[in-house]
Design a protein around this motif. Structure first.
Motif, short mmCIF file in Angstrom:
data_model
loop_
_atom_site.label_atom_id
_atom_site.label_comp_id
_atom_site.label_asym_id
_atom_site.label_seq_id
_atom_site.Cartn_x
_atom_site.Cartn_y
_atom_site.Cartn_z
N ILE A 10 -104.40 57.55 5.65
CA ILE A 10 -103.06 58.06 6.03
C ILE A 10 -102.67 59.26 6.79
CG2 ILE A 10 -100.99 59.36 4.54
CD1 ILE A 10 -102.50 58.14 1.89
N LEU A 11 -103.53 60.27 7.24
CA LEU A 11 -103.17 61.19 7.87
C LEU A 11 -103.61 61.14 9.32
CD1 LEU A 11 -103.53 64.33 5.47
CD2 LEU A 11 -101.51 63.06 6.08
N ASN A 12 -104.73 60.17 9.40
CA ASN A 12 -105.17 60.01 10.92
C ASN A 12 -104.41 59.18 11.64
OD1 ASN A 12 -106.92 62.28 10.35
ND2 ASN A 12 -108.63 60.65 9.85
N ARG A 13 -103.35 58.68 11.35
CA ARG A 13 -102.62 57.76 12.19
C ARG A 13 -101.86 58.39 13.33
NH1 ARG A 13 -99.78 55.39 6.66
NH2 ARG A 13 -98.85 57.42 6.74
N ALA A 14 -101.54 57.77 14.33
CA ALA A 14 -101.06 58.29 15.68
C ALA A 14 -99.84 58.86 15.42
CB ALA A 14 -100.84 57.19 16.55
N GLU A 15 -98.99 58.12 14.59
CA GLU A 15 -97.34 58.75 14.33
C GLU A 15 -97.51 59.82 13.28
OE1 GLU A 15 -97.79 55.34 11.48
OE2 GLU A 15 -98.70 55.75 13.42
N GLY A 16 -98.62 60.29 12.66
CA GLY A 16 -98.79 61.27 11.77
C GLY A 16 -98.57 60.57 10.42
N GLY A 17 -98.42 61.63 9.20
CA GLY A 17 -98.13 61.19 8.01
C GLY A 17 -98.31 62.08 6.99
N GLU A 18 -97.93 62.09 5.69
CA GLU A 18 -97.79 62.95 4.52
C GLU A 18 -98.62 62.24 3.49
OE1 GLU A 18 -94.87 66.45 3.14
OE2 GLU A 18 -94.09 64.23 3.19
N VAL A 19 -99.50 63.16 2.79
CA VAL A 19 -100.06 62.53 1.74
C VAL A 19 -99.87 63.22 0.41
CG1 VAL A 19 -102.31 63.88 1.91
CG2 VAL A 19 -102.50 61.66 0.90
N VAL A 20 -99.65 62.75 -0.80
CA VAL A 20 -99.45 63.31 -1.93
C VAL A 20 -100.77 63.28 -2.61
CG1 VAL A 20 -98.30 63.46 -4.19
CG2 VAL A 20 -97.05 62.89 -2.00
N LEU A 40 -107.63 68.30 7.36
CA LEU A 40 -108.57 69.44 6.95
C LEU A 40 -108.43 69.96 5.46
CD1 LEU A 40 -109.59 70.65 10.45
CD2 LEU A 40 -111.01 69.27 9.04
N LEU A 41 -107.09 70.49 5.53
CA LEU A 41 -106.49 71.18 4.10
C LEU A 41 -106.65 70.15 3.07
CD1 LEU A 41 -103.52 73.21 5.57
CD2 LEU A 41 -105.77 73.98 5.02
N ALA A 42 -106.23 68.77 3.30
CA ALA A 42 -106.11 68.06 2.32
C ALA A 42 -107.55 67.59 1.72
CB ALA A 42 -105.77 66.65 2.76
N LEU A 43 -108.52 67.53 2.79
CA LEU A 43 -110.14 67.28 2.28
C LEU A 43 -110.69 68.72 1.56
CD1 LEU A 43 -111.19 65.42 5.46
CD2 LEU A 43 -110.71 64.33 3.41
N VAL A 71 -105.93 60.87 -7.39
CA VAL A 71 -104.86 59.75 -7.29
C VAL A 71 -104.25 60.12 -5.70
CG1 VAL A 71 -102.74 58.60 -7.50
CG2 VAL A 71 -104.31 59.35 -9.42
N ILE A 72 -104.53 59.24 -4.57
CA ILE A 72 -103.87 59.61 -3.46
C ILE A 72 -102.82 58.67 -3.07
CG2 ILE A 72 -104.82 59.77 -0.93
CD1 ILE A 72 -106.37 61.58 -2.86
N LYS A 73 -101.62 59.09 -2.62
CA LYS A 73 -100.55 58.44 -2.32
C LYS A 73 -99.93 58.68 -0.82
CE LYS A 73 -98.93 58.14 -6.94
NZ LYS A 73 -97.63 58.30 -8.13
N VAL A 75 -107.09 59.55 2.06
CA VAL A 75 -106.65 60.62 2.78
C VAL A 75 -106.71 60.44 4.45
CG1 VAL A 75 -106.49 63.18 3.61
CG2 VAL A 75 -106.77 62.39 1.14
N ALA A 76 -107.73 60.08 4.84
CA ALA A 76 -107.82 59.94 6.46
C ALA A 76 -107.17 58.69 6.98
CB ALA A 76 -109.35 59.54 6.82
#
Length: 417
Positions: free
Chosen positions: A168-178, A126-129, A140-142, A165-166
């Motif tokens: 990367i971040l909506n995976r079950a194991e979580g994630g981090e986006v730059v 949500l913060l990323a969006l 650029v999304i990484k 963004v979705a």
């Protein structure tokens, strides 16, 4: 010396080919290697477990190990080897974080004033969006973690940016986006050897990341590369003084000694070179274009890096240029077809072939990955190198092979201006 090369792609075949030219080498090993490496080295079955390979290397009396891919470096293969008293060319797990975590690398650049794109990191979707709505496009999304060169989306509309963004971040194991600002300019790569005290830049090169001509289609691990890329002396000095040295000194200030190859992926902007990404190893396919131009002994250089003796070393290069064209399997990068029969004639003078995704099946050569073969042309200049590479490709029996027909076009345009 007994020398081990870790990895199974085109980069590792090039490393092995170059290592085989060293008078220091008595015996070569590849773990796990590929079908093209069998003529140069004994292949070692390996399932990716770093501790097991370190144990094998100790038992086999390996004198020096060159690590090709990023995944084992990020997993700590160099640490496992050093703990057993084995010399290894490649950074420790902490040092390899410059590639293992883009968020870590961006923070390092921020702390030590290394020029790069403005950015923010997020783990909360949500913060990323919300941030995307605020800054807009292009953007650029990484994926902050390892993604084999495919974790970057350059978005020119908000829908594409939000989807990236979705993913990367909506995976079950979580994630981090730059999320980074979009930089304009020409892309180039500068590789450098370092033992943590000395920085030795190699020839600049240029990778071609997208699948299709004209930089179209999805991002890939790289569809071709040329070297040397025509970067002027002033820009190269800035890369060394503003990017490479601050990285090595910054890591040292944080208690990390970096020994191996630094990969600086750059955007040559109007303000000067800026870092797009750092990697902790030779580029693939940049290595396949740069290493054939290196006259210096790679094994001697790797030994100096591992032992911290790089100071005072000078590199020797052959004149001319090299161009690498990647032949990929149909369906690459999403779903490459495997098991395609390959026919590979003997290349003429001025052409090298490095295997990437190949294996033997019932005595015949077949495809076994996404990027399958690397055809490298060598010439007195880039034009001749490209002509030689592209003249050989139609002779390769590889039904449905996918490759770009415009490798080196941007660099040629720069040479002619």
């Amino acid at each position: 010396m007994k020398v081990l090369v870790v990895g199974s792609g085109g980069r590792e075949h090039a490393l092995l080919w170059k290592a085989a030219q060293s008078p220091l080498v008595e015996r070569l090993y590849a773990a796990p290697g590929n079908a093209g490496m069998e003529a140069l080295a004994e292949r070692v079955p390996w399932n990716g477990e770093v501790e097991a390979l370190a144990d094998w290397a100790l038992e086999a009396g390996i004198d020096l190990t060159l690590v090709g891919p990023e995944a084992p470096l990020v997993e700590g293969i160099a640490d496992a080897f050093w703990e057993r008293g084995l010399k290894v060319f490649g950074p420790t797990q902490k040092a390899a974080m410059i590639e293992g975590s883009k968020a870590f690398a961006k923070g390092l650049m921020e702390r030590y004033g290394i020029p790069t794109a403005r950015y923010r990191t997020f783990q909360d979707p949500l913060l990323a969006l919300e941030y995307l709505e605020e800054v807009g496009v292009p953007i650029v999304i990484k994926d902050s973690g390892l993604a084999a060169g495919k974790g970057v989306t350059v978005a020119f509309d908000l829908h594409t940016a939000k989807q990236a963004v979705a993913n990367i971040l909506n995976r079950a194991e979580g994630g981090e986006v730059v999320i980074e600002e979009y930089l304009e300019g020409e892309e180039a790569t500068v590789l450098a050897l370092t033992d943590g005290k000395t920085v030795l830049p190699l020839l600049p090169s240029q990778d071609h990341k997208r699948l299709l001509d004209g930089d179209g289609g999805p991002m890939t691990g790289g569809m071709g590369a040329v070297a040397p890329y025509p970067m002027d002396g002033a820009a190269l000095r800035r890369v060394e003084e503003e990017i490479l040295w601050p990285l090595v000194r910054g890591l040292e200030a944080e208690g990390v000694v970096y020994r191996g190859v630094i990969y600086a992926g750059l955007m040559l902007t109007r303000e000067g070179p800026k870092v797009l990404e750092f990697n902790a190893r030779f580029g693939d396919p940049e290595a396949q274009a740069v290493l054939p131009l290196l006259q210096s002994d790679l094994v001697e250089l790797a030994l100096k890096v591992a032992e911290g003796r790089l100071q005072g070393t000078r590199l020797s290069w052959r004149e001319g240029a090299a161009a690498c064209v990647v032949l990929a399997a149909p369906g690459y990068p999403e779903n490459p077809r495997k098991g395609i029969p390959l026919h590979l004639p003997e290349p003429p003078e001025g052409v090298l072939v490095f295997h990437a995704g190949t294996r033997r099946e019932g005595g015949r050569l077949v495809s076994a990955g996404g990027r399958v073969l690397n055809v490298v042309g060598l010439g007195k200049d880039l034009k001749e190198a490209l002509e030689r590479a592209y003249a050989f490709i139609p002779r390769v029996g590889f039904p449905g092979a996918v490759y770009r027909r415009d490798i080196g076009r941007k660099a040629l345009a720069r040479f002619s201006t």
